[in-house]
Scaffold this motif. Structure first.
Motif, short mmCIF file in Angstrom:
data_model
loop_
_atom_site.label_atom_id
_atom_site.label_comp_id
_atom_site.label_asym_id
_atom_site.label_seq_id
_atom_site.Cartn_x
_atom_site.Cartn_y
_atom_site.Cartn_z
N PHE A 169 0.85 -1.18 0.00
CA PHE A 169 0.00 0.00 0.00
C PHE A 169 0.89 1.23 0.00
O PHE A 169 1.66 1.48 0.95
N CYS A 170 0.83 2.05 -1.06
CA CYS A 170 1.66 3.24 -1.20
C CYS A 170 0.77 4.47 -1.29
O CYS A 170 -0.12 4.55 -2.15
N SER A 171 0.99 5.43 -0.40
CA SER A 171 0.14 6.62 -0.36
C SER A 171 0.97 7.82 0.06
O SER A 171 1.90 7.71 0.87
N GLY A 172 0.62 9.00 -0.46
CA GLY A 172 1.29 10.23 -0.06
C GLY A 172 1.73 11.05 -1.26
O GLY A 172 2.13 10.51 -2.30
N GLU A 173 1.67 12.36 -1.12
CA GLU A 173 2.00 13.26 -2.22
C GLU A 173 3.48 13.23 -2.58
O GLU A 173 3.88 13.69 -3.65
N GLU A 174 4.31 12.67 -1.67
CA GLU A 174 5.74 12.62 -1.95
C GLU A 174 6.10 11.53 -2.95
O GLU A 174 7.25 11.45 -3.41
N ILE A 175 5.15 10.68 -3.31
CA ILE A 175 5.40 9.62 -4.29
C ILE A 175 5.17 10.19 -5.69
O ILE A 175 4.04 10.46 -6.10
N TRP A 176 6.26 10.33 -6.46
CA TRP A 176 6.19 10.87 -7.81
C TRP A 176 6.38 9.80 -8.88
O TRP A 176 6.02 10.01 -10.03
N GLY A 177 6.94 8.67 -8.50
CA GLY A 177 7.18 7.59 -9.45
C GLY A 177 7.00 6.24 -8.76
O GLY A 177 6.76 6.17 -7.56
N ILE A 178 7.11 5.18 -9.52
CA ILE A 178 6.99 3.84 -8.95
C ILE A 178 8.23 3.57 -8.09
O ILE A 178 9.36 3.62 -8.59
N PRO A 179 8.08 3.32 -6.78
CA PRO A 179 9.24 3.11 -5.90
C PRO A 179 10.05 1.90 -6.32
O PRO A 179 9.50 0.89 -6.78
N GLU A 180 11.35 2.00 -6.14
CA GLU A 180 12.22 0.85 -6.39
C GLU A 180 12.21 -0.05 -5.15
O GLU A 180 11.99 0.40 -4.03
N GLY A 181 12.46 -1.33 -5.39
CA GLY A 181 12.55 -2.26 -4.28
C GLY A 181 11.23 -2.84 -3.84
O GLY A 181 11.12 -3.36 -2.72
N LEU A 182 10.20 -2.78 -4.69
CA LEU A 182 8.94 -3.42 -4.34
C LEU A 182 9.14 -4.93 -4.20
O LEU A 182 9.90 -5.52 -4.98
N PRO A 183 8.50 -5.59 -3.23
CA PRO A 183 8.68 -7.03 -3.05
C PRO A 183 8.36 -7.80 -4.32
O PRO A 183 7.30 -7.59 -4.94
N GLY A 184 9.24 -8.70 -4.72
CA GLY A 184 9.04 -9.45 -5.95
C GLY A 184 7.88 -10.41 -5.87
O GLY A 184 7.34 -10.81 -6.91
N ASN A 185 7.47 -10.79 -4.66
CA ASN A 185 6.36 -11.74 -4.53
C ASN A 185 5.03 -11.03 -4.25
O ASN A 185 4.05 -11.67 -3.86
N ALA A 186 4.97 -9.71 -4.42
CA ALA A 186 3.73 -8.97 -4.19
C ALA A 186 2.66 -9.41 -5.18
O ALA A 186 2.91 -9.52 -6.38
N THR A 187 1.44 -9.65 -4.65
CA THR A 187 0.32 -10.03 -5.52
C THR A 187 -0.69 -8.89 -5.67
O THR A 187 -1.45 -8.87 -6.64
#
Length: 550
Positions: free
Chosen positions: A38-56
């Motif tokens: 779950f990613c939320s907040g105005e400081e997020i401008w792009g897709i974050p690096e390091g997302l878990p590879g097993n995220a569904t």
């Protein structure tokens, strides 16, 4: 309809319940159970690096995301659900989702997205559910769905789509649900739905429709639910629903329909719910429902109906709900609801009903809820609810109830079975009971002061009772009452004080009163004096015509 922003607290609460503690995640995201991000907040401008590879499941909520470029989710090989909720500046570039064949659900809601390239989805061969809702889409490019052949649900409601390419849905042979509601779409291309043979739900609410192209729904032989509400349809062409033998729900409320052909629903043998509310119908054809034997719920409120045809419900043995509120019904035909043994809800409120036959509800053995509020009823026949053993909710307020002996049975029934619902049900006459709530009215107050005269054989029982309803004249203290109807005054009631005359020979009394009612004023005087032998002589006289206006 719930907006994307209204869903946010529910979504956050759900995610908090899914995991006991957050695992390592690229800030400011949170991970739950190692599979939900779950990613939320105005400081997020792009897709974050390091997302878990097993995220569904991956959620981006109220961020400052702009462009989602090619290969942005290349590390998430297990991703099955991707949601963008309330990201105003979001733009999806060609190949944004790469070749993510595992993605089964994609949602983009609450953005300023106005256009989509035909290459935006890449090759999402496993995509089943696609939500592109409450955004600013104005058009769909031809070929947009060429590489999503497995789609089963497509939601496009709440956009600004004005036109659709005639073949835009041709690749979607597996589609079951299509929602185009709340778009300024009209007109719809004649053969737009031809490829959708498996479609079960079609929602075309509030798309500015003024007409239905002839045969536009005929290919949809699997359709179970059709929503055409909140449009501007003034007419339904012959055969409008031909071929829809599996249809179970038809929404036609809030259009501009003034009449219906008697055979318009004749092919809908499995129809369960029919909504005609909020149109301009002044009548219903007698045979309108003969082809809908499985109908369970009929909504026809807020039209202009003055009556209903005799026998219109005669073959509807499964009918459970009838709503005829806010019409102009003045009377109901004899046996209007005969043999509706499964009917549980009947709403007749806010009409112009003045009388009801004593057997109106006798065959409704399952009736639980009955609405009669907002009519012109003064009384109901004694025992009108005797056959309704399950009836617990009867709304009777906003009627001009005459609280005399003819209402005694109904008032007793209300006190026993429906007092809370009728706490605002008041007497409007006679004057000395005006404003009394029926459940609180003492039974001994419900008396008829005038002896009813011979009934006029030309009137129905309810009309005859209304015609001979008296005017009751009272003094301010309520100790004197004089009952009159349009022909004569019948009965004077005087409550004398318990005292004798000054000589002790017996009761002597001499007094006069000015009595008032809504019909006018009358002066009455009474003299009672003792006579030899213990008898009393009574004299009474009155002035002013009691039936004249004040």
């Amino acid at each position: 309809m719930m907006s994307p922003r209204a869903l946010l607290p529910c979504l956050q609460g759900l995610l908090l319940l899914l995991g006991s503690f957050a695992q390592a995640c690229p800030p400011p995201c949170q991970c739950y159970d190692g599979t939900k991000v779950f990613c939320s907040g105005e400081e997020i401008w792009g897709i974050p690096e390091g997302l878990p590879g097993n995220a569904t499941q991956l959620f981006f909520v109220e961020t400052s995301l702009t462009a989602v470029g090619s290969g942005a989710f290349g590390n998430c090989s297990s991703l099955a659900r991707l949601v963008f909720l309330n990201n105003p500046g979001l733009a999806l570039e060609a190949g944004a989702f790469g070749e993510r064949s595992s993605l089964a659900e994609l949602e983009v809601s609450g953005s300023n997205l106005s256009a989509l390239s035909s290459a935006a989805f890449g090759s999402l061969l496993e995509l089943r559910n696609l939500f592109l809702t409450f955004s600013a889409l104005r058009a769909l490019e031809p070929g947009l769905f060429n590489r999503t052949p497995s789609l089963e649900a497509l939601h496009l409601q709440g956009n600004q789509i004005e036109t659709l390419p005639p073949t835009v849905f041709s690749p979607l042979r597996e589609l079951r649900v299509l929602d185009l509601s709340h778009n300024p779409l009209a007109p719809v291309p004649d053969r737009l739905f031809d490829p959708l043979a498996l479609l079960q739900v079609l929602k075309l609410s509030n798309i500015s429709l003024t007409r239905l192209p002839l045969g536009i729904f005929r290919p949809l032989r699997s359709l179970k639910e059709l929503s055409l509400d909140r449009n501007a349809l003034a007419d339904l062409p012959p055969g409008a629903f031909s071929g829809l033998s599996r249809l179970q729900r038809l929404e036609l409320q809030h259009n501009a329909l003034t009449s219906l052909r008697s055979c318009i629903f004749s092919c809908l043998s499995n129809l369960d719910v029919l909504n005609l509310e909020g149109n301009r119908l002044s009548a219903l054809p007698a045979g309108l429902l003969r082809g809908t034997p499985k109908l369970g719920q009929l909504f026809a409120a807020s039209n202009r109906l003055e009556t209903i045809p005799e026998g219109i419900f005669s073959n509807l043995l499964q009918l459970q709900t009838i709503v005829l509120s806010h019409n102009q019904l003045t009377h109901l035909p004899a046996g209007a609801f005969r043999d509706l043994f499964n009917l549980t809800t009947l709403q007749l409120d806010h009409n112009n009903l003045t009388t009801l036959a004593g057997d109106t509800f006798h065959n409704l053995l399952s009736l639980e809820v009955l609405g009669l509020a907002g009519n012109r009823l003064q009384a109901l026949p004694e025992g009108i609810f005797d056959s309704n053993d399950y009836l617990f909710g009867v709304a009777l307020k906003d009627n001009p109830w005459v609280c005399d002996c003819r209402l005694a049975s109904l008032a007793g029934w209300i006190r026993n079975w429906s007092a809370p619902l009728n706490s605002q049900t008041f007497c409007t006459s006679p004057d000395h009971l005006k404003g009394w709530a029926l459940p609180a009215l003492p039974q001994e107050q419900l008396v008829c002061l005038a002896a009813p005269g011979p009934a006029d054989s030309s009137l129905s029982p309810g009309e005859a009772e209304t015609a001979r309803a008296p005017c009751t004249y009272n003094d301010p203290e309520g100790t004197v009452q004089l009952a009159c109807d349009t022909a004569a005054c019948h009965r004077l009631t005087v409550h004398l004080p318990p005292q004798g005359d000054s000589t002790g020979r017996g009761l002597a009394y001499n007094r006069n009163w000015v009595l008032n009612s809504s019909c006018g004023m009358v002066r009455v005087w009474v003299t009672i004096r003792a006579e030899p032998g213990g008898t009393a002589r009574e004299e009474e006289a009155g002035s002013h015509n009691p039936c004249s206006e004040p």
